[in-house]
Scaffold this motif. Structure first.
Motif, PDB file in Angstrom:
ATOM      1  N   MET A   1     -31.128 -49.394  63.297  1.00 38.62           N
ATOM      2  CA  MET A   1     -31.405 -50.168  62.102  1.00 38.62           C
ATOM      3  C   MET A   1     -30.810 -49.436  60.913  1.00 38.62           C
ATOM      4  O   MET A   1     -30.901 -48.229  60.821  1.00 38.62           O
ATOM      5  CB  MET A   1     -32.918 -50.339  61.955  1.00 38.62           C
ATOM      6  CG  MET A   1     -33.292 -51.217  60.799  1.00 38.62           C
ATOM      7  SD  MET A   1     -35.060 -51.586  60.781  1.00 38.62           S
ATOM      8  CE  MET A   1     -35.041 -53.105  61.689  1.00 38.62           C
ATOM      9  N   ALA A   2     -30.231 -50.163  60.009  1.00 45.00           N
ATOM     10  CA  ALA A   2     -29.519 -49.541  58.897  1.00 45.00           C
ATOM     11  C   ALA A   2     -30.279 -49.674  57.576  1.00 45.00           C
ATOM     12  O   ALA A   2     -29.702 -49.977  56.552  1.00 45.00           O
ATOM     13  CB  ALA A   2     -28.138 -50.165  58.778  1.00 45.00           C
ATOM     14  N   LEU A   3     -31.570 -49.433  57.596  1.00 44.24           N
ATOM     15  CA  LEU A   3     -32.333 -49.452  56.355  1.00 44.24           C
ATOM     16  C   LEU A   3     -32.151 -48.114  55.644  1.00 44.24           C
ATOM     17  O   LEU A   3     -31.908 -47.089  56.277  1.00 44.24           O
ATOM     18  CB  LEU A   3     -33.810 -49.696  56.650  1.00 44.24           C
ATOM     19  CG  LEU A   3     -34.152 -51.076  57.202  1.00 44.24           C
ATOM     20  CD1 LEU A   3     -35.610 -51.119  57.618  1.00 44.24           C
ATOM     21  CD2 LEU A   3     -33.841 -52.155  56.206  1.00 44.24           C
ATOM     22  N   HIS A   4     -32.292 -48.137  54.329  1.00 45.80           N
ATOM     23  CA  HIS A   4     -32.084 -46.937  53.525  1.00 45.80           C
ATOM     24  C   HIS A   4     -33.200 -46.793  52.508  1.00 45.80           C
ATOM     25  O   HIS A   4     -33.934 -47.749  52.235  1.00 45.80           O
ATOM     26  CB  HIS A   4     -30.743 -47.017  52.787  1.00 45.80           C
ATOM     27  CG  HIS A   4     -29.575 -47.142  53.710  1.00 45.80           C
ATOM     28  ND1 HIS A   4     -29.084 -46.089  54.433  1.00 45.80           N
ATOM     29  CD2 HIS A   4     -28.815 -48.212  54.037  1.00 45.80           C
ATOM     30  CE1 HIS A   4     -28.068 -46.494  55.161  1.00 45.80           C
ATOM     31  NE2 HIS A   4     -27.882 -47.783  54.943  1.00 45.80           N
ATOM     32  N   GLU A   5     -33.306 -45.606  51.916  1.00 43.60           N
ATOM     33  CA  GLU A   5     -34.276 -45.381  50.851  1.00 43.60           C
ATOM     34  C   GLU A   5     -34.014 -46.356  49.711  1.00 43.60           C
ATOM     35  O   GLU A   5     -32.875 -46.752  49.465  1.00 43.60           O
ATOM     36  CB  GLU A   5     -34.193 -43.949  50.345  1.00 43.60           C
ATOM     37  CG  GLU A   5     -34.699 -42.946  51.365  1.00 43.60           C
ATOM     38  CD  GLU A   5     -34.649 -41.519  50.868  1.00 43.60           C
ATOM     39  OE1 GLU A   5     -34.453 -41.294  49.666  1.00 43.60           O
ATOM     40  OE2 GLU A   5     -34.804 -40.621  51.713  1.00 43.60           O
ATOM     41  N   ASP A   6     -35.064 -46.787  49.045  1.00 46.68           N
ATOM     42  CA  ASP A   6     -35.060 -47.726  47.919  1.00 46.68           C
ATOM     43  C   ASP A   6     -34.821 -49.180  48.339  1.00 46.68           C
ATOM     44  O   ASP A   6     -34.740 -50.053  47.481  1.00 46.68           O
ATOM     45  CB  ASP A   6     -34.057 -47.327  46.829  1.00 46.68           C
ATOM     46  CG  ASP A   6     -34.413 -45.981  46.206  1.00 46.68           C
ATOM     47  OD1 ASP A   6     -35.617 -45.702  46.043  1.00 46.68           O
ATOM     48  OD2 ASP A   6     -33.488 -45.212  45.901  1.00 46.68           O
ATOM     49  N   ASN A   7     -34.713 -49.461  49.651  1.00 46.84           N
ATOM     50  CA  ASN A   7     -34.635 -50.848  50.105  1.00 46.84           C
ATOM     51  C   ASN A   7     -36.011 -51.484  49.977  1.00 46.84           C
ATOM     52  O   ASN A   7     -37.029 -50.859  50.273  1.00 46.84           O
ATOM     53  CB  ASN A   7     -34.220 -50.951  51.575  1.00 46.84           C
ATOM     54  CG  ASN A   7     -32.746 -50.721  51.810  1.00 46.84           C
ATOM     55  OD1 ASN A   7     -32.361 -50.313  52.891  1.00 46.84           O
ATOM     56  ND2 ASN A   7     -31.894 -50.988  50.846  1.00 46.84           N
ATOM     57  N   ARG A   8     -36.040 -52.753  49.554  1.00 44.60           N
ATOM     58  CA  ARG A   8     -37.293 -53.509  49.549  1.00 44.60           C
ATOM     59  C   ARG A   8     -37.447 -54.115  50.935  1.00 44.60           C
ATOM     60  O   ARG A   8     -36.509 -54.684  51.483  1.00 44.60           O
ATOM     61  CB  ARG A   8     -37.272 -54.607  48.490  1.00 44.60           C
ATOM     62  CG  ARG A   8     -38.599 -55.337  48.395  1.00 44.60           C
ATOM     63  CD  ARG A   8     -38.631 -56.290  47.221  1.00 44.60           C
ATOM     64  NE  ARG A   8     -39.975 -56.796  47.038  1.00 44.60           N
ATOM     65  CZ  ARG A   8     -40.285 -58.084  47.056  1.00 44.60           C
ATOM     66  NH1 ARG A   8     -39.344 -58.995  47.207  1.00 44.60           N
ATOM     67  NH2 ARG A   8     -41.533 -58.479  46.890  1.00 44.60           N
ATOM     68  N   VAL A   9     -38.652 -53.993  51.504  1.00 38.90           N
ATOM     69  CA  VAL A   9     -38.884 -54.451  52.861  1.00 38.90           C
ATOM     70  C   VAL A   9     -40.161 -55.279  52.949  1.00 38.90           C
ATOM     71  O   VAL A   9     -41.035 -55.220  52.076  1.00 38.90           O
ATOM     72  CB  VAL A   9     -38.972 -53.267  53.855  1.00 38.90           C
ATOM     73  CG1 VAL A   9     -37.621 -52.591  54.015  1.00 38.90           C
ATOM     74  CG2 VAL A   9     -40.027 -52.260  53.436  1.00 38.90           C
ATOM     75  N   PHE A  10     -40.246 -56.038  54.030  1.00 41.26           N
ATOM     76  CA  PHE A  10     -41.417 -56.838  54.348  1.00 41.26           C
ATOM     77  C   PHE A  10     -41.927 -56.371  55.702  1.00 41.26           C
ATOM     78  O   PHE A  10     -41.143 -56.107  56.608  1.00 41.26           O
ATOM     79  CB  PHE A  10     -41.035 -58.325  54.421  1.00 41.26           C
ATOM     80  CG  PHE A  10     -42.144 -59.211  54.881  1.00 41.26           C
ATOM     81  CD1 PHE A  10     -43.198 -59.512  54.043  1.00 41.26           C
ATOM     82  CD2 PHE A  10     -42.135 -59.742  56.160  1.00 41.26           C
ATOM     83  CE1 PHE A  10     -44.233 -60.336  54.469  1.00 41.26           C
ATOM     84  CE2 PHE A  10     -43.157 -60.561  56.596  1.00 41.26           C
ATOM     85  CZ  PHE A  10     -44.209 -60.865  55.751  1.00 41.26           C
ATOM     86  N   CYS A  11     -43.234 -56.268  55.833  1.00 41.36           N
ATOM     87  CA  CYS A  11     -43.840 -55.858  57.099  1.00 41.36           C
ATOM     88  C   CYS A  11     -44.844 -56.923  57.525  1.00 41.36           C
ATOM     89  O   CYS A  11     -45.752 -57.270  56.753  1.00 41.36           O
ATOM     90  CB  CYS A  11     -44.532 -54.509  56.939  1.00 41.36           C
ATOM     91  SG  CYS A  11     -45.263 -53.902  58.481  1.00 41.36           S
TER      92      CYS A  11
END
Length: 87
Positions: A1-11
């Motif tokens: 998975m290519a998520l990074h710091e400061d990304n807005r996410v939904f859980c």
């Protein structure tokens, strides 16, 4: 998975949290991320579980979905440059 710091996410709902929530990634680990939960996203009962961490939770990366400011799902960002083997 290519998520990074400061990304807005939904859980989505998890074993720990019975409500879904939005947050911002503050740190990435090997298989999880430290997420700052947005205010008023979790019920009081669940917020009590994370108060000592300042609304920070550790969530498995596979449980997170990258979203835009409006909360709509986005494609995961591509890594800028592919990694090459060292010579």
């Amino acid at each position: 998975m290519a998520l990074h710091e400061d990304n807005r996410v939904f859980c989505e709902k998890t074993e720990l949290f019975s409500d879904s929530f939005y947050g911002t990634i503050t740190k990435i680990y090997e298989h999880s991320a430290l997420v700052k939960v947005e205010p008023d996203q979790l019920s009081k009962k669940e917020t009590d579980k994370i108060d000592s961490f300042g609304d920070l939770v550790v969530i498995r990366l596979k449980e997170l979905q990258l979203v835009d400011a409006a909360g709509k799902p986005m494609d995961e960002p591509e890594d800028e440059e592919p990694l090459e083997a060292a010579e």
